[in-house]
Design a protein around this motif. Structure first.
Motif, PDB file in Angstrom:
ATOM      1  N   TYR A  80       0.826  -1.206   0.000  1.00 56.54           N
ATOM      2  CA  TYR A  80       0.000   0.000   0.000  1.00 56.54           C
ATOM      3  C   TYR A  80       0.863   1.260   0.000  1.00 56.54           C
ATOM      4  CZ  TYR A  80      -2.732   3.853   1.853  1.00 56.54           C
ATOM      5  OH  TYR A  80      -3.291   5.083   2.047  1.00 56.54           O
ATOM      6  N   LEU A  81       1.831   1.316   0.917  1.00 59.49           N
ATOM      7  CA  LEU A  81       2.675   2.507   1.004  1.00 59.49           C
ATOM      8  C   LEU A  81       3.458   2.731  -0.281  1.00 59.49           C
ATOM      9  CD1 LEU A  81       4.037   2.282   4.655  1.00 59.49           C
ATOM     10  CD2 LEU A  81       2.389   3.914   3.751  1.00 59.49           C
ATOM     11  N   LEU A  82       3.933   1.671  -0.878  1.00 57.65           N
ATOM     12  CA  LEU A  82       4.690   1.792  -2.113  1.00 57.65           C
ATOM     13  C   LEU A  82       3.793   2.257  -3.259  1.00 57.65           C
ATOM     14  CD1 LEU A  82       7.560   1.424  -3.105  1.00 57.65           C
ATOM     15  CD2 LEU A  82       6.968  -0.888  -3.769  1.00 57.65           C
ATOM     16  N   ALA A  83       2.584   1.718  -3.340  1.00 53.08           N
ATOM     17  CA  ALA A  83       1.679   2.073  -4.430  1.00 53.08           C
ATOM     18  C   ALA A  83       1.145   3.499  -4.292  1.00 53.08           C
ATOM     19  CB  ALA A  83       0.516   1.086  -4.485  1.00 53.08           C
ATOM     20  N   VAL A  84       0.799   3.889  -3.085  1.00 54.43           N
ATOM     21  CA  VAL A  84       0.158   5.185  -2.885  1.00 54.43           C
ATOM     22  C   VAL A  84       1.181   6.308  -2.715  1.00 54.43           C
ATOM     23  CG1 VAL A  84      -1.362   6.505  -1.355  1.00 54.43           C
ATOM     24  CG2 VAL A  84      -1.942   4.160  -1.963  1.00 54.43           C
ATOM     25  N   HIS A  85       2.215   6.054  -1.922  1.00 58.70           N
ATOM     26  CA  HIS A  85       3.172   7.108  -1.600  1.00 58.70           C
ATOM     27  C   HIS A  85       4.488   7.005  -2.366  1.00 58.70           C
ATOM     28  CE1 HIS A  85       0.562   8.524   1.579  1.00 58.70           C
ATOM     29  NE2 HIS A  85       0.475   7.301   2.044  1.00 58.70           N
ATOM     30  N   GLY A  86       4.708   5.888  -3.019  1.00 59.40           N
ATOM     31  CA  GLY A  86       5.935   5.717  -3.788  1.00 59.40           C
ATOM     32  C   GLY A  86       7.144   5.329  -2.963  1.00 59.40           C
ATOM     33  N   GLN A  87       6.975   5.222  -1.663  1.00 57.91           N
ATOM     34  CA  GLN A  87       8.074   4.806  -0.790  1.00 57.91           C
ATOM     35  C   GLN A  87       7.493   4.203   0.480  1.00 57.91           C
ATOM     36  OE1 GLN A  87      10.314   8.259   0.196  1.00 57.91           O
ATOM     37  NE2 GLN A  87       8.696   9.227   1.352  1.00 57.91           N
ATOM     38  N   SER A  88       8.252   3.375   1.124  1.00 54.11           N
ATOM     39  CA  SER A  88       7.820   2.812   2.399  1.00 54.11           C
ATOM     40  C   SER A  88       9.039   2.624   3.282  1.00 54.11           C
ATOM     41  CB  SER A  88       7.098   1.475   2.198  1.00 54.11           C
ATOM     42  OG  SER A  88       7.971   0.525   1.649  1.00 54.11           O
ATOM     43  N   SER A  89       8.897   3.005   4.531  1.00 56.51           N
ATOM     44  CA  SER A  89      10.002   2.832   5.462  1.00 56.51           C
ATOM     45  C   SER A  89       9.758   1.575   6.297  1.00 56.51           C
ATOM     46  CB  SER A  89      10.153   4.052   6.371  1.00 56.51           C
ATOM     47  OG  SER A  89       9.124   4.083   7.335  1.00 56.51           O
ATOM     48  N   LEU A  90      10.833   0.956   6.696  1.00 56.53           N
ATOM     49  CA  LEU A  90      10.740  -0.271   7.481  1.00 56.53           C
ATOM     50  C   LEU A  90      10.035  -0.015   8.809  1.00 56.53           C
ATOM     51  CD1 LEU A  90      11.525  -3.257   7.556  1.00 56.53           C
ATOM     52  CD2 LEU A  90      13.659  -2.575   8.642  1.00 56.53           C
ATOM     53  N   LYS A  91      10.293   1.129   9.406  1.00 61.63           N
ATOM     54  CA  LYS A  91       9.671   1.470  10.687  1.00 61.63           C
ATOM     55  C   LYS A  91       8.151   1.558  10.558  1.00 61.63           C
ATOM     56  CE  LYS A  91       9.458   5.043  14.196  1.00 61.63           C
ATOM     57  NZ  LYS A  91       9.848   6.391  14.566  1.00 61.63           N
ATOM     58  N   GLU A  92       7.663   2.223   9.521  1.00 58.66           N
ATOM     59  CA  GLU A  92       6.218   2.345   9.311  1.00 58.66           C
ATOM     60  C   GLU A  92       5.579   0.987   9.059  1.00 58.66           C
ATOM     61  OE1 GLU A  92       6.141   5.080   6.054  1.00 58.66           O
ATOM     62  OE2 GLU A  92       5.613   6.755   7.350  1.00 58.66           O
ATOM     63  N   VAL A  93       6.233   0.180   8.238  1.00 61.04           N
ATOM     64  CA  VAL A  93       5.686  -1.132   7.902  1.00 61.04           C
ATOM     65  C   VAL A  93       5.611  -2.008   9.141  1.00 61.04           C
ATOM     66  CG1 VAL A  93       6.118  -3.250   6.608  1.00 61.04           C
ATOM     67  CG2 VAL A  93       6.386  -1.041   5.480  1.00 61.04           C
ATOM     68  N   LEU A  94       6.697  -2.090   9.892  1.00 59.21           N
ATOM     69  CA  LEU A  94       6.725  -2.973  11.061  1.00 59.21           C
ATOM     70  C   LEU A  94       5.800  -2.495  12.174  1.00 59.21           C
ATOM     71  CD1 LEU A  94      10.506  -3.899  11.284  1.00 59.21           C
ATOM     72  CD2 LEU A  94       8.633  -5.203  10.277  1.00 59.21           C
ATOM     73  N   SER A  95       5.751  -1.187  12.415  1.00 61.30           N
ATOM     74  CA  SER A  95       4.882  -0.692  13.483  1.00 61.30           C
ATOM     75  C   SER A  95       3.408  -0.871  13.134  1.00 61.30           C
ATOM     76  CB  SER A  95       5.186   0.767  13.803  1.00 61.30           C
ATOM     77  OG  SER A  95       4.902   1.596  12.703  1.00 61.30           O
ATOM     78  N   THR A  96       3.054  -0.645  11.891  1.00 59.35           N
ATOM     79  CA  THR A  96       1.660  -0.831  11.480  1.00 59.35           C
ATOM     80  C   THR A  96       1.273  -2.302  11.492  1.00 59.35           C
ATOM     81  OG1 THR A  96       1.851   1.120  10.088  1.00 59.35           O
ATOM     82  CG2 THR A  96      -0.043  -0.294   9.703  1.00 59.35           C
ATOM     83  N   ALA A  97       2.171  -3.166  11.042  1.00 58.10           N
ATOM     84  CA  ALA A  97       1.897  -4.607  11.075  1.00 58.10           C
ATOM     85  C   ALA A  97       1.779  -5.097  12.512  1.00 58.10           C
ATOM     86  CB  ALA A  97       2.990  -5.374  10.340  1.00 58.10           C
ATOM     87  N   PHE A  98       2.616  -4.591  13.399  1.00 57.33           N
ATOM     88  CA  PHE A  98       2.530  -4.966  14.815  1.00 57.33           C
ATOM     89  C   PHE A  98       1.189  -4.552  15.403  1.00 57.33           C
ATOM     90  CE2 PHE A  98       3.124  -3.915  19.311  1.00 57.33           C
ATOM     91  CZ  PHE A  98       3.481  -5.154  19.800  1.00 57.33           C
ATOM     92  N   ALA A  99       0.764  -3.332  15.121  1.00 58.36           N
ATOM     93  CA  ALA A  99      -0.522  -2.852  15.629  1.00 58.36           C
ATOM     94  C   ALA A  99      -1.682  -3.692  15.086  1.00 58.36           C
ATOM     95  CB  ALA A  99      -0.723  -1.391  15.259  1.00 58.36           C
ATOM     96  N   ALA A 100      -1.585  -4.090  13.831  1.00 57.65           N
ATOM     97  CA  ALA A 100      -2.638  -4.919  13.240  1.00 57.65           C
ATOM     98  C   ALA A 100      -2.685  -6.296  13.888  1.00 57.65           C
ATOM     99  CB  ALA A 100      -2.417  -5.052  11.737  1.00 57.65           C
ATOM    100  N   VAL A 101      -1.539  -6.871  14.179  1.00 55.55           N
ATOM    101  CA  VAL A 101      -1.501  -8.193  14.819  1.00 55.55           C
ATOM    102  C   VAL A 101      -2.028  -8.101  16.251  1.00 55.55           C
ATOM    103  CG1 VAL A 101       0.031 -10.020  15.635  1.00 55.55           C
ATOM    104  CG2 VAL A 101       0.292  -9.128  13.337  1.00 55.55           C
ATOM    105  N   VAL A 102      -1.702  -7.029  16.954  1.00 51.67           N
ATOM    106  CA  VAL A 102      -2.250  -6.843  18.300  1.00 51.67           C
ATOM    107  C   VAL A 102      -3.772  -6.748  18.220  1.00 51.67           C
ATOM    108  CG1 VAL A 102      -2.412  -5.222  20.236  1.00 51.67           C
ATOM    109  CG2 VAL A 102      -0.182  -5.825  19.290  1.00 51.67           C
TER     110      VAL A 102
END
Length: 59
Positions: A22-44
């Motif tokens: 999603y971040l790559l398609a919409v914003h053209g870039q994605s940071s590891l911190k954003e990906v991991l923190s959002t995935a962690f929140a989703a799993v919680v």
């Protein structure tokens, strides 16, 4: 125990890949911190939902 661990790893991987795509398609870039923190929140959230579901079913 192994089943729960598999669910945890699979859910984290699925959410992380979806967020990264999603971040790559919409914003053209994605940071590891954003990906991991959002995935962690989703799993919680997933585990909170599973916990509530089990509590409501078992009363």
């Amino acid at each position: 125990m192994i089943r729960e661990l598999f669910i945890l790893v699979a859910a984290f991987a699925a959410f992380a890949s979806a967020v990264a795509a999603y971040l790559l398609a919409v914003h053209g870039q994605s940071s590891l911190k954003e990906v991991l923190s959002t995935a962690f929140a989703a799993v919680v959230g997933l585990y909170v939902g599973r916990y509530l579901e089990r509590k409501l079913i078992n009363g």
